[in-house]
Design a protein around this motif. Structure first.
Motif, PDB file in Angstrom:
ATOM      1  N   TYR A  17      91.724  42.454  49.411  1.00  0.00           N
ATOM      2  CA  TYR A  17      91.509  40.992  49.414  1.00  0.00           C
ATOM      3  C   TYR A  17      90.150  40.614  49.996  1.00  0.00           C
ATOM      4  O   TYR A  17      89.491  39.690  49.523  1.00  0.00           O
ATOM      5  CB  TYR A  17      92.644  40.290  50.146  1.00  0.00           C
ATOM      6  N   ILE A  18      89.755  41.341  51.059  1.00  0.00           N
ATOM      7  CA  ILE A  18      88.414  41.163  51.612  1.00  0.00           C
ATOM      8  C   ILE A  18      87.849  42.562  51.845  1.00  0.00           C
ATOM      9  O   ILE A  18      88.478  43.389  52.505  1.00  0.00           O
ATOM     10  CB  ILE A  18      88.424  40.357  52.928  1.00  0.00           C
ATOM     11  N   ALA A 169      81.750  34.278  53.760  1.00  0.00           N
ATOM     12  CA  ALA A 169      83.100  34.816  53.967  1.00  0.00           C
ATOM     13  C   ALA A 169      83.668  35.463  52.702  1.00  0.00           C
ATOM     14  O   ALA A 169      84.567  36.292  52.788  1.00  0.00           O
ATOM     15  CB  ALA A 169      84.034  33.701  54.439  1.00  0.00           C
ATOM     16  N   TYR A 170      83.141  35.064  51.539  1.00  0.00           N
ATOM     17  CA  TYR A 170      83.796  35.522  50.305  1.00  0.00           C
ATOM     18  C   TYR A 170      82.854  35.870  49.157  1.00  0.00           C
ATOM     19  O   TYR A 170      83.279  36.471  48.174  1.00  0.00           O
ATOM     20  CB  TYR A 170      84.792  34.467  49.807  1.00  0.00           C
ATOM     21  N   TYR A 171      81.568  35.519  49.260  1.00  0.00           N
ATOM     22  CA  TYR A 171      80.732  35.566  48.065  1.00  0.00           C
ATOM     23  C   TYR A 171      80.541  36.975  47.503  1.00  0.00           C
ATOM     24  O   TYR A 171      80.545  37.164  46.284  1.00  0.00           O
ATOM     25  CB  TYR A 171      79.371  34.900  48.312  1.00  0.00           C
ATOM     26  N   LEU A 172      80.412  37.977  48.369  1.00  0.00           N
ATOM     27  CA  LEU A 172      80.250  39.360  47.884  1.00  0.00           C
ATOM     28  C   LEU A 172      81.455  39.803  47.061  1.00  0.00           C
ATOM     29  O   LEU A 172      81.335  40.578  46.124  1.00  0.00           O
ATOM     30  CB  LEU A 172      80.096  40.318  49.067  1.00  0.00           C
ATOM     31  N   ASP A 173      82.640  39.323  47.435  1.00  0.00           N
ATOM     32  CA  ASP A 173      83.878  39.756  46.773  1.00  0.00           C
ATOM     33  C   ASP A 173      84.310  38.826  45.645  1.00  0.00           C
ATOM     34  O   ASP A 173      84.940  39.268  44.692  1.00  0.00           O
ATOM     35  CB  ASP A 173      85.026  39.825  47.790  1.00  0.00           C
ATOM     36  N   ARG A 177      84.374  32.294  42.674  1.00  0.00           N
ATOM     37  CA  ARG A 177      85.835  32.107  42.545  1.00  0.00           C
ATOM     38  C   ARG A 177      86.466  31.820  43.911  1.00  0.00           C
ATOM     39  O   ARG A 177      87.290  32.576  44.411  1.00  0.00           O
ATOM     40  CB  ARG A 177      86.472  33.326  41.880  1.00  0.00           C
ATOM     41  N   ARG A 178      86.063  30.704  44.499  1.00  0.00           N
ATOM     42  CA  ARG A 178      86.540  30.357  45.835  1.00  0.00           C
ATOM     43  C   ARG A 178      88.052  30.128  45.864  1.00  0.00           C
ATOM     44  O   ARG A 178      88.727  30.474  46.823  1.00  0.00           O
ATOM     45  CB  ARG A 178      85.798  29.118  46.358  1.00  0.00           C
ATOM     46  N   ASN A 184      94.225  34.199  48.019  1.00  0.00           N
ATOM     47  CA  ASN A 184      94.397  35.541  48.590  1.00  0.00           C
ATOM     48  C   ASN A 184      94.459  35.537  50.111  1.00  0.00           C
ATOM     49  O   ASN A 184      95.005  36.463  50.719  1.00  0.00           O
ATOM     50  CB  ASN A 184      93.295  36.484  48.115  1.00  0.00           C
ATOM     51  N   PHE A 185      93.911  34.509  50.725  1.00  0.00           N
ATOM     52  CA  PHE A 185      94.049  34.349  52.188  1.00  0.00           C
ATOM     53  C   PHE A 185      95.528  34.405  52.568  1.00  0.00           C
ATOM     54  O   PHE A 185      95.891  34.969  53.598  1.00  0.00           O
ATOM     55  CB  PHE A 185      93.411  33.014  52.585  1.00  0.00           C
TER      56      PHE A 185
END
Ligand code: MN
Length: 202
Positions: A17-18, A169-173, A177-178, A184-185
């Protein structure tokens, strides 16, 4: 000097997820960065570290006006990230238990309603910001958003669960698609930890 709490889990523990890379950069560079800047500003005025970070927010008027903004911003950054890492973890703790389950059912009707409301609020964050579950002045649960590194303690609210919605917090993964990062959090949210905090703070 203030210090970062150690991560409770391995850097790769939140996969898929992360990613390990995101956790590594987020914790060791971004989170650490807020802490280093905070300590530097405080050292520049010979602060004696008499307060907890939460107390520091409420005693901000004791500091020179030209660095208050920087202290609030960086202390908020540290507090918000401390809570974010506490709010997630491995091990399938993603269903509310104990006292927090009762409170969520009471305030939001059901966990499903709560989840929907939390995701809706998170979707409304524009630019860089956060979604929090907080305990308000009446002891009730509330979902709020803040901008940049604003901490709910600034408003007398006690945050017990945090979702970081900054791109780092999420852009690399997830890239753009925020929404997927937000849903997924709820795969890795740790209600054991949130429940402990709730029982302590309520
Ligand atoms: Mn962050």
């Amino acid at each position: 000097m203030y210090e970062l709490p150690p991560l409770r889990y391995a850097l790769n523990a939140l996969e898929p997820y992360i990613s390990e890379r995101t956790v590594d950069i987020h914790y060791h560079r971004h989170h650490q960065g807020y802490l280093d800047k905070l300590n530097n500003f405080l050292n520049s005025v010979n602060y004696d570290y008499r307060y907890s970070l939460e107390e520091l927010i409420n005693h901000i008027d004791e500091f020179p006006i030209n660095i208050r903004g920087q202290i609030l911003y960086n202390a908020g950054g540290v507090l918000n990230h401390n809570l974010y890492w506490n709010s997630i973890g491995p091990g399938n703790k993603n269903i509310p238990v104990g006292t927090i389950k009762e409170a969520i059912d009471k305030e939001f009707g059901s966990f499903e309603n709560f989840k929907e409301e939390f995701m809706k609020q998170a979707g409304l964050v524009v630019g860089s910001g956060w979604t929090f579950l907080v305990i308000n002045g009446e002891g009730k649960l509330e979902i709020i958003n803040t901008s940049n590194q604003e901490t709910p303690y600034l408003y007398g609210l006690k945050p017990i669960m945090a979702l970081d919605l900054w791109e780092h917090a999420y852009y690399l993964d997830y890239q753009n698609r925020r929404d997927q990062y937000i849903s997924n959090f709820f795969q890795i949210v740790d209600f054991d930890m949130i429940n402990k905090l709730y029982e302590k703070e309520k």
